[in-house]
Scaffold this motif. Sequence first.
Motif, PDB file in Angstrom:
ATOM      1  N   PRO A 334       0.826  -1.214   0.000  1.00 32.48           N
ATOM      2  CA  PRO A 334       0.000   0.000   0.000  1.00 32.48           C
ATOM      3  C   PRO A 334       0.852   1.254   0.000  1.00 32.48           C
ATOM      4  CG  PRO A 334       0.119  -0.909   2.202  1.00 32.48           C
ATOM      5  CD  PRO A 334       0.886  -1.842   1.323  1.00 32.48           C
ATOM      6  N   SER A 335       0.223   2.357  -0.323  1.00 30.45           N
ATOM      7  CA  SER A 335       0.906   3.642  -0.227  1.00 30.45           C
ATOM      8  C   SER A 335       1.362   3.860   1.223  1.00 30.45           C
ATOM      9  CB  SER A 335      -0.075   4.742  -0.635  1.00 30.45           C
ATOM     10  OG  SER A 335       0.363   5.971  -0.149  1.00 30.45           O
ATOM     11  N   ASP A 337       1.339   6.293   3.085  1.00 31.40           N
ATOM     12  CA  ASP A 337       0.394   7.100   3.862  1.00 31.40           C
ATOM     13  C   ASP A 337      -0.764   6.275   4.398  1.00 31.40           C
ATOM     14  OD1 ASP A 337       1.992   8.731   2.230  1.00 31.40           O
ATOM     15  OD2 ASP A 337       0.612  10.401   2.515  1.00 31.40           O
ATOM     16  N   LEU A 338      -1.018   5.143   3.769  1.00 32.17           N
ATOM     17  CA  LEU A 338      -2.141   4.299   4.200  1.00 32.17           C
ATOM     18  C   LEU A 338      -1.628   2.896   4.538  1.00 32.17           C
ATOM     19  CD1 LEU A 338      -4.626   5.445   1.415  1.00 32.17           C
ATOM     20  CD2 LEU A 338      -4.845   5.957   3.849  1.00 32.17           C
ATOM     21  N   ASN A 340      -1.321   1.152   7.103  1.00 34.47           N
ATOM     22  CA  ASN A 340      -2.037   0.257   8.018  1.00 34.47           C
ATOM     23  C   ASN A 340      -3.479   0.012   7.610  1.00 34.47           C
ATOM     24  OD1 ASN A 340       0.181  -0.035   9.641  1.00 34.47           O
ATOM     25  ND2 ASN A 340      -0.323   1.734  10.908  1.00 34.47           N
ATOM     26  N   ILE A 341      -3.799   0.287   6.393  1.00 28.48           N
ATOM     27  CA  ILE A 341      -5.216   0.202   6.008  1.00 28.48           C
ATOM     28  C   ILE A 341      -5.764  -1.220   6.145  1.00 28.48           C
ATOM     29  CG2 ILE A 341      -4.852  -0.124   3.510  1.00 28.48           C
ATOM     30  CD1 ILE A 341      -7.244   1.933   3.228  1.00 28.48           C
ATOM     31  N   ALA A 344      -7.293  -1.662   9.436  1.00 28.85           N
ATOM     32  CA  ALA A 344      -8.364  -0.745   9.835  1.00 28.85           C
ATOM     33  C   ALA A 344      -9.718  -1.437   9.837  1.00 28.85           C
ATOM     34  CB  ALA A 344      -8.387   0.457   8.890  1.00 28.85           C
TER      35      ALA A 344
END
Lengths: 399, 315
Positions: A334-335, A337-338, A340-341, A344
């Motif tokens: 993942p990017s 910036d995300l 830990n998506i 989530a």
Amino acid sequence: MSGITENFSYRFNRRADFIISLIVGLLAIAAGAGGVWKVVFAGDHGALGSYVPWGLWVSVYVYLVWMEVGMILGYYALKHVLKVKGIDKLGPVIVMAAICCLLSALMIIGMDLGHPFRAWRAFVFADFGSMMTWMIWMHSFYLILLIVEFWAYHNDYEELIKWINWVNIPAGVALIGVIGSLFGVIAARPYWNASMLPMAFTVSSLIAGTGLILLLHLLFSPQSGSEVYKQTARELGRFLMWALLVGLVGALANLLITTYQNVPAKAEAMRLLLFGPYWWSVWIVHILIGTLTPLALLIWGRHSLRALGAAAVLLVSTFIMVPLNIIIPGLAYPSPDLANIAHAFKHERLSFDYFPDMTEWRVVLFGLGVALTTFAIGYHFWLDSYYRRLAREAGAALS
Amino acid sequence: MNEPEQPAPKKPSFDRRNFLRAGTLVGAAAIIGGTAIMRRRRAGLTPDPIGEETIRELPGLPDVPIADDEDVLVRMQRELAIAMAKPVEERRWIMVIDTRKCVGCDACTIGCVAENKLPPGVVYRPVVKEEIGAFPNIQIKFTPRPCMQCENPPCVPVCPVNATWRRPDGITIVDYDKCIGCRYCITACPYMARTSDFGYSYTAGVAEGAGDAPDRAVEGTAPWEKLPNYEYAKAWARTGGKKASPKGNARKCHFCLHRLEVGQLPMCATTCIGRATYFGDANDPDSLVTELITKNRVQTLLPHLGTQPRVYYIV
């Protein structure tokens, strides 16, 4: 006609090959049918998810299209540019093999769609701003071209074949370019987002296609056993070696540049590829078995038909690792910036861990079975009689 | 005595003329293709929203009290009514999320799941949690991530069948009846804001094997799972087969468009316990969201990609 049939001989020993191919193909279809049933009627979508939405099926699709187009482009390059002797007699076999690859590819990618029965919308309500629309249209156009070309071979329409050749070259380059662009235009996936990707796809297609041409030549050449046959095999081997070296240099350049610049979005995907949980698929299957061994065989065993055959088999069978290693790592990171998506909102379909499950493998097995069976039937009922007829017309001695 | 007839020299098959012919074909194809792509890209918005219902004019809500110390929800509700009274192309919906107030309770996520009756594996608004620093100097950052409703949405041009587009009010939507489920849009979204509906159910098979309590066994899926959701102002019941939309489709947050149409705020804004999610019309210079983005330090996610998100984070 004389252009095709001079120095022509034909070996009538293909019945056993036909029966074996048919049995293997039908067994693969039987083994894979359960997977197709699960996808079509039970809505099973393998191990794919929303964060890794494309996997084995898309990779196999790309692999088969590389084969299909690479064979045709390689054939024209060998025949028209490098003037390889004896390759023109392989034309119908190559076209038939390309049609089989294409049908299998379409079947497998159809399974990947959430709504396969709406695929017609891509023709009626097409959005030509999408690379996928171009891919679908180009692929359909290419299928028609190949079928017409095969028909022209069967009916000896040499002028038509020549014309189709000239359309086939740009159409093939465009199809591969569009498929490369389909990934290359996605700015959201830095690992894919490269203007050179269509070029890399074209080179990969030529390598894979030439490998398959060599294999088809060794197995199905109507001039089997002759001096021309051996010479053609060696020339094919030499061409394949150079193509493989060019591909290797390109891959190495990509690896070095990506790891040197160390931009996380790209470098992490590369790290995942090289040192992640499936490191063995790259180092052992792809590099050792699929690249270095064939290269060694092509260099040091170039005079041996067995070595050339082994190189072609290893290369063709493991080349699926190339699209797999392009497509999956591009999605599996993942990017930053995300990052830990995936934690989530927990669900098995919301994960970056992906490995194809049995349903996916069985669908692929089914598709390859369809390709092999179609080829065996096509060879036995059309190509065999075609070559027999040419041999009769040439009055050549049958061995 | 006649000279034996010399065969005409064979013309090379790959001569300059053929090369030019192939080159012309490639060039013409590239020009036609490139022109079509650029025309499509420059065409911009597709002006047609889904159906008449989505553009209908709603009356204002005069009964909502207006006071200086009113709750932000009441203010946003009032401003929503004002915005909905305008033509659709004059609205510009944005969302502002105050990360300083977000406590990571996931009430917005759950509210969204309930409102849109999202099946397992489909999520529109997860809250991403990130640990910053090292123990004991540690902080947790919460980033709710709805669809960014980008000005320049990368998910739209990739759709091969025009099944997704940006409405005049800036909300990017999906037509479930057109989507072929290729998931290209999912790969194109840098925010991972689109998920695929794999047709899961919460209750199918969960009570299988409950031999000692047959009265509790669920036949197929529980009745409440079969109730329709009302995304895009249409009833989407999960009673069809494995391939009945929205199963097999790409799905995404749409700022609860169906709620806006009946004068209600998006569910996530309503359920936020810390009043950290704000929603409104950025074309209204007096709206709360306009005030928030002009008076605070705001950020967008992945600004370098040029997608121009309409979800702003106060940091």
